[in-house]
Structure formats: structure tokens, C-alpha cells
Design a protein around this motif. Sequence first.
Motif, short mmCIF file in Angstrom:
data_model
loop_
_atom_site.label_atom_id
_atom_site.label_comp_id
_atom_site.label_asym_id
_atom_site.label_seq_id
_atom_site.Cartn_x
_atom_site.Cartn_y
_atom_site.Cartn_z
N TRP A 248 20.65 -4.42 8.08
CA TRP A 248 21.94 -5.09 7.91
C TRP A 248 22.11 -5.61 6.49
O TRP A 248 23.16 -5.43 5.85
CB TRP A 248 22.05 -6.23 8.92
CG TRP A 248 23.23 -7.12 8.78
CD1 TRP A 248 24.55 -6.77 8.85
CD2 TRP A 248 23.21 -8.55 8.55
NE1 TRP A 248 25.35 -7.88 8.69
CE2 TRP A 248 24.56 -8.99 8.51
CE3 TRP A 248 22.19 -9.49 8.41
CZ2 TRP A 248 24.91 -10.32 8.32
CZ3 TRP A 248 22.53 -10.82 8.22
CH2 TRP A 248 23.88 -11.22 8.16
N LEU A 249 21.06 -6.22 5.96
CA LEU A 249 21.10 -6.73 4.60
C LEU A 249 21.23 -5.59 3.59
O LEU A 249 21.96 -5.71 2.60
CB LEU A 249 19.84 -7.55 4.31
CG LEU A 249 19.76 -8.27 2.97
CD1 LEU A 249 20.89 -9.28 2.83
CD2 LEU A 249 18.41 -8.97 2.83
N SER A 250 20.55 -4.48 3.86
CA SER A 250 20.59 -3.33 2.95
C SER A 250 22.01 -2.78 2.79
O SER A 250 22.37 -2.25 1.73
CB SER A 250 19.68 -2.22 3.46
OG SER A 250 18.33 -2.64 3.48
N GLU A 251 22.82 -2.90 3.84
CA GLU A 251 24.19 -2.41 3.78
C GLU A 251 25.03 -3.17 2.75
O GLU A 251 26.08 -2.68 2.32
CB GLU A 251 24.84 -2.53 5.15
CG GLU A 251 24.22 -1.63 6.21
CD GLU A 251 24.76 -1.92 7.60
OE1 GLU A 251 25.64 -2.81 7.71
OE2 GLU A 251 24.31 -1.27 8.56
N HIS A 252 24.56 -4.34 2.37
CA HIS A 252 25.31 -5.17 1.42
C HIS A 252 24.74 -5.09 0.01
O HIS A 252 25.21 -5.80 -0.89
CB HIS A 252 25.30 -6.63 1.89
CG HIS A 252 25.99 -6.84 3.19
ND1 HIS A 252 25.42 -6.51 4.40
CD2 HIS A 252 27.23 -7.33 3.49
CE1 HIS A 252 26.26 -6.80 5.38
NE2 HIS A 252 27.36 -7.29 4.85
N LEU A 253 23.77 -4.21 -0.20
CA LEU A 253 23.20 -4.06 -1.52
C LEU A 253 24.11 -3.22 -2.40
O LEU A 253 24.63 -2.18 -1.96
CB LEU A 253 21.82 -3.37 -1.44
CG LEU A 253 20.60 -4.26 -1.22
CD1 LEU A 253 19.37 -3.40 -1.00
CD2 LEU A 253 20.39 -5.18 -2.40
N LYS A 254 24.28 -3.63 -3.62
CA LYS A 254 25.04 -2.84 -4.57
C LYS A 254 24.10 -1.86 -5.25
O LYS A 254 22.93 -2.17 -5.49
CB LYS A 254 25.69 -3.76 -5.61
CG LYS A 254 26.75 -4.70 -5.04
CD LYS A 254 27.35 -5.54 -6.12
CE LYS A 254 28.42 -6.48 -5.55
NZ LYS A 254 29.01 -7.34 -6.61
N PRO A 255 24.58 -0.65 -5.59
CA PRO A 255 23.73 0.31 -6.30
C PRO A 255 23.25 -0.27 -7.62
O PRO A 255 23.97 -1.03 -8.28
CB PRO A 255 24.66 1.51 -6.53
CG PRO A 255 25.75 1.34 -5.50
CD PRO A 255 25.92 -0.13 -5.34
N SER A 256 22.03 0.08 -8.00
CA SER A 256 21.50 -0.39 -9.27
C SER A 256 22.32 0.20 -10.41
O SER A 256 22.80 1.34 -10.32
CB SER A 256 20.03 0.03 -9.41
OG SER A 256 19.26 -0.53 -8.37
#
Length: 274
Positions: A248-256
Motif C-alpha cells: 500500500w505504501l509502495s503505491e504512493h512512492l514517486k519515481p526516483s
Amino acid sequence: MAMFGGGFDDPDLEEAQSLMYEAWDETNPARRIILAHEALDISADCADAYVLLAEEEADTVGKALEYYRQGVEAGERALGKKYFSENEGYFWGLLETRPYMRARQGLANTLWELGRYDEAIGHFRELLRLNPGDNQGIRYSLLNLLVGLEHNEEAQELLEEFEEDGMAEWLYTRALITFRGEGPNQAAEEALQEALEQNPHVPPYLTGRKRIPNQLPAYMGWGDESEAKIYASSYLAHWRRTPGAVDWLSEHLKPSPGSKSKKARRKKGRPSKK
């Protein structure tokens, strides 16, 4: 009862505490321990002496526990039962309570280390009852322990009790507890967005994109990378043990910055059919 430095009812305890102030300022470890023992020779009710010995002389967790226990008992004798009833809610603001509060915090942390969780929780809660302003940051230790034990309702109550806390530890843990109880609903999303706004550096450490360093920062800044490292080091296991939380948290990560998707890289490298 007067504050330290203003004249205690017990002149021996006043002298012993003054010696402990000297010990805390002493840079030589051996000398610090000697001063602590000298303070106890003057007054067995000097809680700070037991605290120093627990931290610097005890060579086992068991010995540290015993020193902290003696420190709590010394503080209780020094303050007296009447003092506790009359000053509940104002501890730490009264200087003479601080040695006792330090000893009890050390006792709670050591019980936690020994796996005696219920006892540790009891001491943490009592410290918050005596000092609801929480100058010692007891709420952070208690929250971490409750989350680790999956006492989610108690953790939620504690989060609400200090709802104005804006640290990453409070905001990200609120999001985690909401997710545990309700899944990725609107409340969880809102809690996570608030956490991301406060400190966007946390998710890469929780999701494995960045490695948590073996040596944590000595100082922490609000909303910065150091805060993210310290939070992740304490809460990574809690996130991983919560089914679906890391995804769930990974879905909110912005691309580097500068990164491209695998699909885009494959397309760029595909040979022409002409």
C-alpha cells in the motif's frame, strides 16, 4: 517540599544530588561511577546515583534492572506518598521529581528489553499519568511497544491522546494503525497523505528502496532524512508484519528522479524491424 537547589528537607539528599550534578558533568567514566557511589554513601535515597550506575556500571541487563528498581524506590522514599497525590500531573516540571522519573523510565525500558512487556507498559502509563505533558517522550516508547504487540486499540487511543503531535513517528504510525483496522480506505489514505506531507523521505526506507544505515544519525530534524532513518529503524518490522501495508505504501512512492520504467527501457532498446 522545595526543589533541588532550593533546599530539600533532607540535607544529606541535597548534598548527594549536588554530587550527582558534578557526576553528570564529569567526562571521565571511572570518576563518574566513583561519584555515584559517593553520593549513595551520603544518601541511599539519591535516585540519580542508581540511574548512572545502571547506565555505566551495570554489565548485564539484570544488573541494570536492579539499579533502576533501586532508583525508583529511592525516588519514592525521597518524595513521599503525599507528594505523589498532591502533585500528580505536574511531575518533571518540579525539579525534585526528575531523578525519580529518569529511574522509572530506565526501569520501563529495561523491562521492555527483557520481554516483560506488561510491566513495561504499566510503568510507561504511570509516567504519563504523573506527567501528561510528556517532557520525556514516553509516548513514543509506549506507542512502539503497543504497535509491536498489535494492541491496536490502545495504540489508537494513545495516538488520539497526543493528536497534535506532528512528528513522523506519530503521523506514519497513525496511518499504519488506521490501515490495520480499516484497510486502505479514505481515512487511511488521508492519514498517509498527512504523513507524506510532513516527511516524504520515510517511504523509501520502509519499502526497501533505500537501506537503513547501521549507524543512525545522532540528531534528528523535523521532516528530514535523519528523521526518516530513525523512524524506519524502529518501525520497519511493524510495517512488514502488517499484511498489505508495505505494498500500500509502495503505491504512493514517486519515481526516483531520472528513472524510467522497465517497459520504457525495453522499448528504447528494441532493435528496428527495418
